[in-house]
Write an enzyme that holds these catalytic residues in place. Structure first.
Site, PDB file in Angstrom:
ATOM      1  CG  HIS A  62      -1.943   1.073   0.998  1.00 38.32           C
ATOM      2  ND1 HIS A  62      -3.327   0.717   1.412  1.00 38.32           N
ATOM      3  CD2 HIS A  62      -2.207   2.252   0.677  1.00 38.32           C
ATOM      4  CE1 HIS A  62      -3.905   1.870   1.242  1.00 38.32           C
ATOM      5  NE2 HIS A  62      -3.182   2.843   0.737  1.00 38.32           N
ATOM      6  NE  ARG A  66       0.986  11.190  -3.096  1.00 37.07           N
ATOM      7  CZ  ARG A  66      -0.097  10.888  -2.348  1.00 37.07           C
ATOM      8  NH1 ARG A  66      -1.160  10.450  -3.160  1.00 37.07           N
ATOM      9  NH2 ARG A  66      -0.201  11.111  -1.220  1.00 37.07           N
ATOM     10  CG  HIS A 234      -5.878   2.491   5.202  1.00 40.81           C
ATOM     11  ND1 HIS A 234      -7.314   2.306   5.412  1.00 40.81           N
ATOM     12  CD2 HIS A 234      -5.631   3.028   4.263  1.00 40.81           C
ATOM     13  CE1 HIS A 234      -7.764   3.185   4.128  1.00 40.81           C
ATOM     14  NE2 HIS A 234      -6.477   3.518   3.583  1.00 40.81           N
ATOM     15  CG  ASP A 307      -2.189   5.030   3.420  1.00 42.94           C
ATOM     16  OD1 ASP A 307      -1.923   5.045   2.072  1.00 42.94           O
ATOM     17  OD2 ASP A 307      -2.971   5.338   4.247  1.00 42.94           O
TER      18      ASP A 307
HETATM   19  O1  DOR Z   1      -4.008   9.544   4.408  1.00 41.69           O
HETATM   20  C1  DOR Z   1      -4.292   9.314   3.426  1.00 41.69           C
HETATM   21  N1  DOR Z   1      -3.407   9.656   2.171  1.00 41.69           N
HETATM   22  N2  DOR Z   1      -5.089   8.197   3.225  1.00 41.69           N
HETATM   23  C2  DOR Z   1      -5.338   7.669   2.048  1.00 41.69           C
HETATM   24  O2  DOR Z   1      -6.158   6.862   1.771  1.00 41.69           O
HETATM   25  C3  DOR Z   1      -4.925   8.515   0.750  1.00 41.69           C
HETATM   26  C4  DOR Z   1      -3.590   9.096   0.839  1.00 41.69           C
HETATM   27  C5  DOR Z   1      -3.096   9.845  -0.124  1.00 41.69           C
HETATM   28  O3  DOR Z   1      -3.236   9.499  -1.285  1.00 41.69           O
HETATM   29  O4  DOR Z   1      -2.499  11.024   0.041  1.00 41.69           O
END
Ligand code: DOR
Length: 429
Positions: A62, A66, A234, A307
């Site tokens: 996860h 970008r 998460h 994440d």
């Molecule tokens: O905190 C988070 N940021 N949770 C997410 O599910 C997406 C992620 C992001 O893409 O910045």
């Protein structure tokens, strides 16, 4: 390619029930021998493990890389450099890019950029709905054929139960899971943190644990009804863990992951970190973090995942309500997991980071078996202090900055090539 000998390590590989001092020999990118006291030949490269732990390469299922669309936050090159710096040999990247990864051409582009970066292996996830807009279904088989390893509208929840159910029915036979980001938008509103005593004291809008729980329950019931395999991303509440146990008891094919921050930090600390700790789902109550740690120990949690959600510093410096959610995670994860549960048996630690994510996403790797690709993480219990200015990731924000962590990757090997050694990433060799 000549041979590489990883010498003098403690090899921990749960897939072979192995935990012993062994040397490991690699040729042409594959593991060819694991034995005691392998004698090096003249033209071999040797990596002295010096008593460090030698494990199957860690896979972070996860991360947010970008690209395309937000290369100022992270690129596939910088994100995979951060991955190998943190000890990860492979990452699965989420499709909440701009545009979202919802076509074979976009999946191919991510794979092309990953090949050019030539560091960690990159496995792209594709969107469940076109543009992650929650309405039209993505072309699952074509995305799978292009290399998608999961489907997810992560970053958000598929709002309509009808759409998600239809998606699960259409994608049922595609042999990859749905990854659920579970937050009910209406219950969450414009929250910046968890709803609880601390949000009341601070006068900040909070999102209740219920916002997660109702969607976890919904998605598990859809998984049961459609027989689609689901992975809950998460997990952050005690109630979600209970719901997962319940659904498994009913026969649902469901797995789940937990992040380091949800295991360690809670909303009491929010004021200290502010936007650096603004994340979805939010840091919850201490009782939730305790329930998650227990669920790691008792086997309910299948995977450690970061994440990793890098953002530009200026973006995180905005007013709390405007700052984006998430922070860098790849370069702190190993240490943070060890801090969260210091006495977790090493075999379990390794399984949560390697063989389990490999099995869920059906990836090569996750094992040091002879014949497997030589993806290897070497790590040691050596305390170090986080300095986010030194991250390879472009995202320098993390609530772990300045914290002392007890564990660290010391070398990362991908396909038999040492891509990180003593914290230094070796982009080409
Ligand atoms: O905190 C988070 N940021 N949770 C997410 O599910 C997406 C992620 C992001 O893409 O910045």
């Amino acid at each position: 390619m000549t041979a590489l000998l990883v010498r003098g390590g403690r090899v921990v590989d749960p897939t072979q029930e192995l935990d012993a001092n062994r040397d490991l020999l690699i040729r042409d990118g594959r593991i060819v021998q694991i034995a005691e006291g392998i004698a090096a030949e003249g033209d071999w490269d040797v990596l002295e493990a010096g008593g460090a732990i030698v494990a199957p390469g860690f896979i972070d299922m996860h991360v947010h890389l970008r690209e395309p669309g937000a290369a100022h936050k992270e690129t596939i090159a910088t994100g995979t450099a951060a991955a190998v710096a943190g000890g990860f040999t492979a990452v699965a990247c989420m499709p909440n890019t701009e545009p979202a990864l919802d076509s074979p051409a976009l999946i191919a582009e991510v794979l092309r950029l990953a090949r050019a970066a030539n560091l960690a292996r990159v496995y792209p996830g594709a969107a469940i709905t076109r543009g992650r807009a929650g309405a039209e279904l993505a072309p699952y088989w074509r995305l799978y054929d292009a290399g998608a390893i999961a489907f997810s509208d992560d970053g958000g929840t598929v709002k309509s139960a009808r759409v998600l159910r239809q998606a699960a029915i259409y994608a049922r036979d595609v042999p990859v899971p749905f990854i659920s980001h579970c937050e009910d938008d209406d219950l969450k509103g414009d929250a910046v943190m968890n709803e609880g005593a601390r949000s009341m004291q601070l006068g900040l809008a909070g999102s209740p644990g219920l916002a997660e729980d109702v969607i976890v329950a919904r998605d598990l019931l859809i998984a049961l009804e459609t027989a689609k395999r689901f992975h809950i991303a998460h997990v952050s509440t005690a109630e979600s863990v209970e719901l997962i146990r319940y659904a498994r008891g009913r026969g649902a094919a469901v797995t789940c992951e937990v992040t380091p921050h949800h295991l360690i930090l809670h909303d009491d600390a929010f004021e200290r970190f502010r936007a650096d700790a603004k994340v979805n789902p939010p840091l919850r109550a201490e009782s939730d973090a305790a329930a998650l740690r227990k669920a790691v120990r008792d086997g309910t949690i299948d995977v450690f995942a970061t994440d990793h959600a890098p953002h530009a510093r200026e973006e995180k410096e905005q007013l709390l309500g405007d700052a984006p959610v998430g922070f860098s995670g790849l370069e702190t994860a190993l240490g943070a997991y060890a801090l969260a549960i210091p006495d977790l048996p090493l075999g379990r630690f390794v399984e949560l980071l390697s063989s389990n994510p490999a099995a869920i996403l059906d990836l090569p790797g996750g094992t040091l078996a002879v014949g497997a690709a030589a993806d290897i993480t070497v790590f040691a219990d050596r305390p170090w202090t986080v300095d986010s200015a030194k991250f390879y990731s472009l995202g320098k924000n993390t609530p772990f900055d300045g914290m002392e962590l007890p564990r660290k990757a010391v070398a990362t090997i991908v396909g038999g090539r040492i891509v990180m050694r003593d914290g230094v990433v070796n982009a080409r060799s």
